[in-house]
Design a protein around this motif. Structure first.
Motif, short mmCIF file in Angstrom:
data_model
loop_
_atom_site.label_atom_id
_atom_site.label_comp_id
_atom_site.label_asym_id
_atom_site.label_seq_id
_atom_site.Cartn_x
_atom_site.Cartn_y
_atom_site.Cartn_z
N TYR A 121 -10.74 6.46 3.80
CA TYR A 121 -11.18 5.13 4.18
C TYR A 121 -12.65 5.13 4.65
O TYR A 121 -12.93 4.94 5.84
N THR A 137 -7.04 0.44 6.30
CA THR A 137 -5.73 0.67 5.68
C THR A 137 -5.96 0.80 4.19
O THR A 137 -7.08 0.62 3.71
N PHE A 138 -4.90 1.08 3.46
CA PHE A 138 -4.99 1.06 2.00
C PHE A 138 -5.13 -0.40 1.55
O PHE A 138 -4.57 -1.32 2.16
N ASP A 177 3.78 -2.93 7.82
CA ASP A 177 3.42 -2.07 6.70
C ASP A 177 3.68 -0.64 7.16
O ASP A 177 2.87 -0.03 7.87
N CYS A 220 4.22 1.88 5.11
CA CYS A 220 4.08 2.70 3.90
C CYS A 220 3.70 4.15 4.21
O CYS A 220 3.90 5.03 3.38
N SER A 231 7.16 -0.04 -5.92
CA SER A 231 5.99 0.50 -5.20
C SER A 231 5.92 -0.13 -3.81
O SER A 231 6.60 -1.15 -3.54
N GLY A 232 5.08 0.45 -2.97
CA GLY A 232 4.84 -0.14 -1.65
C GLY A 232 4.10 -1.46 -1.79
O GLY A 232 4.33 -2.40 -1.02
N THR A 233 3.23 -1.55 -2.78
CA THR A 233 2.49 -2.79 -3.04
C THR A 233 3.47 -3.91 -3.40
O THR A 233 3.39 -5.03 -2.88
N LYS A 252 3.66 10.59 -0.05
CA LYS A 252 4.14 10.01 1.20
C LYS A 252 5.16 10.93 1.89
O LYS A 252 5.61 11.92 1.33
N VAL A 305 -0.19 -2.32 10.41
CA VAL A 305 0.05 -1.12 9.59
C VAL A 305 0.26 0.06 10.54
O VAL A 305 -0.53 0.26 11.47
N LEU A 352 5.28 -5.17 -0.32
CA LEU A 352 4.49 -6.13 0.47
C LEU A 352 4.46 -7.50 -0.21
O LEU A 352 4.60 -8.53 0.43
C1 LIG Z 1 -0.71 1.45 4.29
C2 LIG Z 1 -0.31 1.31 2.86
N1 LIG Z 1 0.10 0.12 2.41
C3 LIG Z 1 0.48 -0.05 1.14
C4 LIG Z 1 0.48 0.99 0.23
C5 LIG Z 1 0.88 0.73 -1.20
O1 LIG Z 1 1.90 1.56 -1.62
P1 LIG Z 1 2.02 1.98 -3.19
O2 LIG Z 1 0.93 2.92 -3.48
O3 LIG Z 1 3.38 2.60 -3.28
O4 LIG Z 1 1.93 0.73 -3.96
C6 LIG Z 1 0.07 2.24 0.65
C7 LIG Z 1 0.05 3.38 -0.28
O5 LIG Z 1 -0.83 4.19 -0.29
C8 LIG Z 1 -0.34 2.41 2.00
O6 LIG Z 1 -0.75 3.61 2.44
#
Ligand SMILES: Cc1ncc(COP(=O)(O)O)c(C=O)c1O
Length: 399
Positions: A319, A88-89, A160, A162, A62-64, A189, A134, A67
């Motif tokens: 947001y 941001t997310f 970031d 993502c 995952s993107g999380t 995405k 980001v 990070l």
């Molecule tokens: C800016 C940003 N950072 C981090 C993430 C986390 O990615 P993931 O949902 O794949 O864990 C996202 C996903 O929406 C994002 O938009």
């Protein structure tokens, strides 16, 4: 507690066809489904690194995770502060908490909605270790001044990215500019693998550390060299990624064309400010996000959205508040009852999130997201434009 179906209404289907399905079928038939048995993840990493222009890429789930792995590889830990934007997310900030470090929110640029370099230095303390700009909605953050500040204060920079696969800043792909770049492949995405993520870097040592963190800190069977996780991508995800990566520029171009179509027809409408694009960037429009001006239309953003969404909904809230206003930060939730990392003796400070960052707070009352994704047809774009024109006309007659 969130309702069981709280996320059901929001579905942005990815652009995919038989090519993705056949690629996945080939993986299933091979019976080699993991990083440990297959070859596709390594191939995907090579091709993604080549696309972004970095020496290395490390695929994760995952993107999380990307990070979190990047922060761990860079040695972030208790007592550290990391500068992040509040718009941001949530994962941009929670990944910092997961490394027992403290996210410090810095205000955004009113035009690009990305971290404002002019605000960063005020937030730097002896505990600051890094900055996570980001590239929000697909628009690159202003990296040159951010890198300059980072260099001056000996800080790392994690991009970031993502929401910004394929975006460019001064001719360089995002993800190749800072020390490390992080991407998400969630299904909505710019390119996707269902769920998934990847870390990019030119630093071989950091790449090696990231590979260890991704896989239990285990370089070979039953050898454990550092604290790690199971953040491995699967071969099914990599098969999707290989096909999607080849289509990325084309899919981005559809997002850009749709965005330009919106801009052409929305520009000049009273009360609507079309999204800004800095010179020297390629904006890949993960989200087309104009501002509405409540003072000109005499309604709040929420009232405006309610009018736009009457009948067939055309937009969703994005947001709605700065991250620091959420319960997670207001109540400084962390690990266990003692709320680590906020109470960590290595931190030794008493931070609160009782802060007011004026730009992000205003942007949250104005920003709207319109559907420009590749699956959206021209009739939908026209319908959105017409609806906005109609609602603005209606509001103007009441002024
Ligand atoms: C800016 C940003 N950072 C981090 C993430 C986390 O990615 P993931 O949902 O794949 O864990 C996202 C996903 O929406 C994002 O938009």
């Amino acid at each position: 507690m969130a309702k069981k179906d709280a996320f059901e209404s929001v579905h942005f289907p990815p652009m995919m066809d038989d090519e993705e399905i056949e690629a996945v079928m080939r993986v299933l038939k091979s019976k080699r489904l993991t990083l440990l048995s297959g070859k596709r993840i390594k191939k995907f990493e090579k091709e993604f690194a080549k696309y972004v222009g970095t020496r290395e890429a490390i695929a994760v789930n995952s993107g999380t995770a990307a990070l979190h792995v990047a922060l761990s590889a860079l040695g972030v830990g208790p007592g550290d502060e990391i500068i992040v934007p509040p718009f941001t997310f949530v994962a941009t900030a929670t990944a910092v908490l997961h490394q027992n470090a403290i996210p410090i929110f810095v205000d955004i640029d009113p035009k690009t909605y990305c971290l404002n370099p002019a605000e960063i230095e005020k937030a730097i303390t002896s505990k600051t270790k890094g900055i996570i700009p980001v590239h929000l909605f697909g628009h690159p953050a202003d990296m040159d001044p951010i890198l300059e500040i980072a260099e001056k204060h000996d800080l790392f920079v994690i991009e970031d990215a993502c929401q910004a696969h394929g975006a460019e800043y001064k001719g360089k792909k995002v993800g190749s500019i800072g020390d490390m770049g992080c991407f998400s492949f969630f299904e909505s995405k710019n390119m996707m693998t269902g769920e998934g993520g990847i870390i990019t870097t030119n630093n071989e040592e950091l790449a090696e550390a990231a590979r260890l963190v991704r896989h239990h800190g285990e370089p070979s069977w039953y050898v454990y060299e550092r604290l790690g996780y199971n953040y491995r991508m699967t071969e099914v995800q990599a098969a999707l990624g290989l096909v999607q990566l080849r289509k990325l520029d084309k899919m981005n171009q559809i997002r850009i064309d749709n965005a330009n179509y919106f801009t052409k027809h929305l520009e000049g409408i009273e009360g609507i400010q079309i999204p800004y694009v800095s010179k020297d960037v390629k904006h890949v429009y993960h989200v087309y996000a104009p501002l509405m001006e409540p003072e000109k239309l005499n309604v709040s953003k929420d009232q405006f959205l309610e009018m736009l969404n009457k009948g067939v909904p055309i937009t969703k809230r994005i947001y709605p508040q700065p991250l620091y206003k959420s319960k997670l930060f207001q109540e400084r939730m962390g690990y266990g009852k003692v709320k680590c990392p906020y109470t960590c003796p290595y931190y030794g400070k008493n931070i609160t999130y009782d802060i007011h960052l004026p730009v992000v707070e205003e942007i949250c009352t104005r920003v709207i997201g319109l559907p420009n994704m590749p699956f959206v047809h021209k009739e939908v774009l026209d319908n959105v434009i017409e609806k906005i024109q109609q609602v603005v006309r209606e509001l103007q007659t009441k002024l």
